[in-house]
Every structure is written in structure tokens, then in C-alpha cells.
Design a protein around this motif. Structure first.
Motif, PDB file in Angstrom:
ATOM      1  N   GLY A   1      25.137   9.774   1.695  1.00 27.44           N
ATOM      2  CA  GLY A   1      26.276  10.411   1.069  1.00 27.44           C
ATOM      3  C   GLY A   1      27.559  10.069   1.784  1.00 27.44           C
ATOM      4  N   LEU A   2      28.587  10.858   1.504  1.00 27.93           N
ATOM      5  CA  LEU A   2      29.910  10.665   2.087  1.00 27.93           C
ATOM      6  C   LEU A   2      30.116  11.630   3.242  1.00 27.93           C
ATOM      7  CD1 LEU A   2      32.790   9.442   1.999  1.00 27.93           C
ATOM      8  CD2 LEU A   2      33.363  11.242   0.353  1.00 27.93           C
ATOM      9  N   VAL A   3      30.570  11.105   4.369  1.00 26.13           N
ATOM     10  CA  VAL A   3      30.823  11.929   5.545  1.00 26.13           C
ATOM     11  C   VAL A   3      32.080  11.419   6.239  1.00 26.13           C
ATOM     12  CG1 VAL A   3      29.366  10.484   7.015  1.00 26.13           C
ATOM     13  CG2 VAL A   3      29.800  12.872   7.653  1.00 26.13           C
ATOM     14  N   GLN A   4      32.816  12.317   6.873  1.00 25.89           N
ATOM     15  CA  GLN A   4      34.013  11.928   7.600  1.00 25.89           C
ATOM     16  C   GLN A   4      33.657  11.293   8.939  1.00 25.89           C
ATOM     17  OE1 GLN A   4      36.462  15.441   7.941  1.00 25.89           O
ATOM     18  NE2 GLN A   4      37.345  15.147   5.907  1.00 25.89           N
ATOM     19  N   ALA A   5      34.533  10.428   9.424  1.00 27.30           N
ATOM     20  CA  ALA A   5      34.334   9.821  10.732  1.00 27.30           C
ATOM     21  C   ALA A   5      34.145  10.900  11.791  1.00 27.30           C
ATOM     22  CB  ALA A   5      35.509   8.923  11.086  1.00 27.30           C
ATOM     23  N   GLY A   6      33.176  10.685  12.671  1.00 22.87           N
ATOM     24  CA  GLY A   6      32.857  11.662  13.695  1.00 22.87           C
ATOM     25  C   GLY A   6      31.804  12.665  13.275  1.00 22.87           C
ATOM     26  N   GLY A   7      31.456  12.659  12.010  1.00 15.22           N
ATOM     27  CA  GLY A   7      30.484  13.597  11.492  1.00 15.22           C
ATOM     28  C   GLY A   7      29.052  13.131  11.668  1.00 15.22           C
ATOM     29  N   SER A   8      28.126  13.920  11.130  1.00 10.19           N
ATOM     30  CA  SER A   8      26.703  13.645  11.260  1.00 10.19           C
ATOM     31  C   SER A   8      26.022  13.637   9.904  1.00 10.19           C
ATOM     32  CB  SER A   8      26.031  14.699  12.154  1.00 10.19           C
ATOM     33  OG  SER A   8      26.578  14.710  13.451  1.00 10.19           O
ATOM     34  N   LEU A   9      24.908  12.952   9.857  1.00  9.44           N
ATOM     35  CA  LEU A   9      24.130  12.857   8.634  1.00  9.44           C
ATOM     36  C   LEU A   9      22.689  12.556   9.015  1.00  9.44           C
ATOM     37  CD1 LEU A   9      24.950  12.999   5.592  1.00  9.44           C
ATOM     38  CD2 LEU A   9      24.922  10.502   5.592  1.00  9.44           C
ATOM     39  N   ARG A  10      21.746  13.129   8.296  1.00 13.80           N
ATOM     40  CA  ARG A  10      20.339  12.847   8.539  1.00 13.80           C
ATOM     41  C   ARG A  10      19.716  12.204   7.317  1.00 13.80           C
ATOM     42  NH1 ARG A  10      15.464  17.176   9.529  1.00 13.80           N
ATOM     43  NH2 ARG A  10      15.841  17.451   7.287  1.00 13.80           N
ATOM     44  N   LEU A  11      19.142  11.028   7.514  1.00 13.78           N
ATOM     45  CA  LEU A  11      18.439  10.328   6.461  1.00 13.78           C
ATOM     46  C   LEU A  11      16.950  10.604   6.562  1.00 13.78           C
ATOM     47  CD1 LEU A  11      20.161   6.817   6.622  1.00 13.78           C
ATOM     48  CD2 LEU A  11      20.894   8.876   5.386  1.00 13.78           C
ATOM     49  N   SER A  12      16.280  10.651   5.429  1.00 12.43           N
ATOM     50  CA  SER A  12      14.845  10.855   5.388  1.00 12.43           C
ATOM     51  C   SER A  12      14.185   9.710   4.635  1.00 12.43           C
ATOM     52  CB  SER A  12      14.496  12.175   4.696  1.00 12.43           C
ATOM     53  OG  SER A  12      15.013  13.277   5.402  1.00 12.43           O
ATOM     54  N   CYS A  13      12.978   9.395   5.026  1.00  7.40           N
ATOM     55  CA  CYS A  13      12.179   8.364   4.373  1.00  7.40           C
ATOM     56  C   CYS A  13      10.807   8.952   4.112  1.00  7.40           C
ATOM     57  CB  CYS A  13      12.087   7.126   5.265  1.00  7.40           C
ATOM     58  SG  CYS A  13      10.931   5.859   4.680  1.00  7.40           S
ATOM     59  N   ALA A  14      10.513   9.206   2.851  1.00 10.59           N
ATOM     60  CA  ALA A  14       9.237   9.787   2.462  1.00 10.59           C
ATOM     61  C   ALA A  14       8.294   8.694   1.988  1.00 10.59           C
ATOM     62  CB  ALA A  14       9.443  10.824   1.370  1.00 10.59           C
ATOM     63  N   ALA A  15       7.096   8.673   2.535  1.00 12.12           N
ATOM     64  CA  ALA A  15       6.100   7.675   2.179  1.00 12.12           C
ATOM     65  C   ALA A  15       5.080   8.252   1.209  1.00 12.12           C
ATOM     66  CB  ALA A  15       5.390   7.162   3.427  1.00 12.12           C
ATOM     67  N   SER A  16       4.604   7.413   0.313  1.00 17.39           N
ATOM     68  CA  SER A  16       3.621   7.847  -0.677  1.00 17.39           C
ATOM     69  C   SER A  16       2.228   7.987  -0.094  1.00 17.39           C
ATOM     70  CB  SER A  16       3.586   6.861  -1.848  1.00 17.39           C
ATOM     71  OG  SER A  16       3.187   5.570  -1.413  1.00 17.39           O
ATOM     72  N   GLY A  17       2.002   7.387   1.078  1.00 17.97           N
ATOM     73  CA  GLY A  17       0.706   7.449   1.720  1.00 17.97           C
ATOM     74  C   GLY A  17       0.835   7.690   3.214  1.00 17.97           C
ATOM     75  N   ARG A  18      -0.280   7.641   3.895  1.00 20.86           N
ATOM     76  CA  ARG A  18      -0.308   7.905   5.330  1.00 20.86           C
ATOM     77  C   ARG A  18       0.395   6.797   6.107  1.00 20.86           C
ATOM     78  NH1 ARG A  18      -3.986   6.853   9.465  1.00 20.86           N
ATOM     79  NH2 ARG A  18      -5.315   5.691   7.986  1.00 20.86           N
TER      80      ARG A  18
ATOM     81  N   GLN B   1       0.817  -1.206   0.000  1.00 20.20           N
ATOM     82  CA  GLN B   1       0.000   0.000   0.000  1.00 20.20           C
ATOM     83  C   GLN B   1       0.853   1.260   0.000  1.00 20.20           C
ATOM     84  OE1 GLN B   1      -2.399  -0.694   3.509  1.00 20.20           O
ATOM     85  NE2 GLN B   1      -4.145  -1.256   2.243  1.00 20.20           N
ATOM     86  N   VAL B   2       1.927   1.247   0.786  1.00 20.62           N
ATOM     87  CA  VAL B   2       2.771   2.420   0.962  1.00 20.62           C
ATOM     88  C   VAL B   2       4.126   2.192   0.308  1.00 20.62           C
ATOM     89  CG1 VAL B   2       3.903   3.927   2.621  1.00 20.62           C
ATOM     90  CG2 VAL B   2       1.608   3.061   3.082  1.00 20.62           C
ATOM     91  N   GLN B   3       4.555   3.155  -0.490  1.00 20.22           N
ATOM     92  CA  GLN B   3       5.887   3.136  -1.065  1.00 20.22           C
ATOM     93  C   GLN B   3       6.797   4.060  -0.263  1.00 20.22           C
ATOM     94  OE1 GLN B   3       5.674   4.105  -5.223  1.00 20.22           O
ATOM     95  NE2 GLN B   3       4.601   2.220  -5.751  1.00 20.22           N
ATOM     96  N   LEU B   4       8.012   3.595   0.007  1.00 19.93           N
ATOM     97  CA  LEU B   4       8.965   4.341   0.812  1.00 19.93           C
ATOM     98  C   LEU B   4      10.184   4.701  -0.024  1.00 19.93           C
ATOM     99  CD1 LEU B   4       8.864   2.055   3.991  1.00 19.93           C
ATOM    100  CD2 LEU B   4       7.484   4.089   3.533  1.00 19.93           C
ATOM    101  N   VAL B   5      10.626   5.948   0.087  1.00 20.72           N
ATOM    102  CA  VAL B   5      11.775   6.428  -0.662  1.00 20.72           C
ATOM    103  C   VAL B   5      12.739   7.117   0.296  1.00 20.72           C
ATOM    104  CG1 VAL B   5      12.600   7.881  -2.528  1.00 20.72           C
ATOM    105  CG2 VAL B   5      10.396   6.725  -2.737  1.00 20.72           C
ATOM    106  N   GLU B   6      13.956   6.574   0.402  1.00 19.99           N
ATOM    107  CA  GLU B   6      14.972   7.144   1.275  1.00 19.99           C
ATOM    108  C   GLU B   6      15.780   8.210   0.542  1.00 19.99           C
ATOM    109  OE1 GLU B   6      14.801   2.621   2.141  1.00 19.99           O
ATOM    110  OE2 GLU B   6      14.748   3.973   0.406  1.00 19.99           O
ATOM    111  N   SER B   7      16.313   9.145   1.315  1.00 24.81           N
ATOM    112  CA  SER B   7      17.205  10.165   0.782  1.00 24.81           C
ATOM    113  C   SER B   7      18.114  10.652   1.901  1.00 24.81           C
ATOM    114  CB  SER B   7      16.420  11.335   0.184  1.00 24.81           C
ATOM    115  OG  SER B   7      15.645  11.991   1.172  1.00 24.81           O
ATOM    116  N   GLY B   8      19.147  11.393   1.539  1.00 24.59           N
ATOM    117  CA  GLY B   8      20.034  11.980   2.521  1.00 24.59           C
ATOM    118  C   GLY B   8      21.358  11.268   2.694  1.00 24.59           C
TER     119      GLY B   8
END
Length: 121
Positions: free
Chosen positions: A10-27, A1-8
């Protein structure tokens, strides 16, 4: 029913931060949501889960204290905030959903296609 698409990813140095997102096509307000990852040469492993209302969370021991899962049901989006990244965190990260909190870590019903995270030393 729901499709999920990740983004965010990439390449980051050790000790760094990154935020991933998951957008859903439905509720997604009725679903437990979570994240898995698969490192090179390893099996896919559970990373984090979050109950439908956002009140319950669970993390793999390897990421406790460094990763935080959150959700915005109004935007049908789930996030994974990653801090203190290590080379061992290199993996393809997958978003997932399940009907119950107890089954997310073992039997998700919905999967995204993944986003690559690379951590350099």
C-alpha cells in the motif's frame, strides 16, 4: 507445488512502517523463503531470505537494519516487516521460495505475483 500470495502492500509516508505477508497454499516448513523487489525502471533485486527452520537470515545491504523477515510455518506464512521506509523502497515486492538456503537469492523455485509498496515523501 506451492502457490504464494502476497498481501499488505500500500501507500505509506517516508519514515513509516509496513508489514507484508506471504501466504502459501501448502506446507513451507522445508523451504527457504525470501523476498525480492522490483522498482520502476530497475531489475528485480534480492531483499531478504530466511532458512526453513528460521535460524538463518540474510539481507540486502540496502535494507539491513530496517527490514526484518520472519515466518510462521504452522500458518504457512512468511512476513516482511519494513520500517524507516524511504522513497527508494517503492517497488513491487515478491515472495519466493527455494529448496536450499544458498539458492534463494539467485534461483528461487517458487514466486508470488507481487504486492505494490509506494512510499511518499
Amino acid at each position: 507445488q506451492v502457490q504464494l500470495v502476497e498481501s499488505g502492500g500500500g501507500l505509506v509516508q517516508a519514515g513509516g512502517s509496513l508489514r507484508l505477508s506471504c501466504a502459501a497454499s501448502g506446507r513451507i516448513s522445508t523451504y527457504t523463503m525470501g523476498w525480492f523487489r522490483q522498482a520502476p525502471g530497475k531489475e528485480r533485486e534480492f531483499v531478504a531470505r530466511l532458512s526453513s527452520g528460521g535460524s538463518m537470515t540474510g539481507y540486502a545491504d540496502s535494507v539491513k537494519g530496517r527490514f526484518t523477515i520472519s515466518r510462521d510455518n504452522a500458518k504457512n506464512t512468511v512476513y516482511l516487516q519494513m520500517s524507516g521506509l524511504k522513497p527508494d523502497d517503492r517497488a513491487v515486492y515478491y515472495c519466493a521460495g527455494s529448496l536450499t538456503y544458498s539458492t534463494l537469492s539467485t534461483r528461487p523455485s517458487y514466486w508470488g505475483q507481487g504486492t505494490q509498496v509506494t512510499v511518499s515523501s
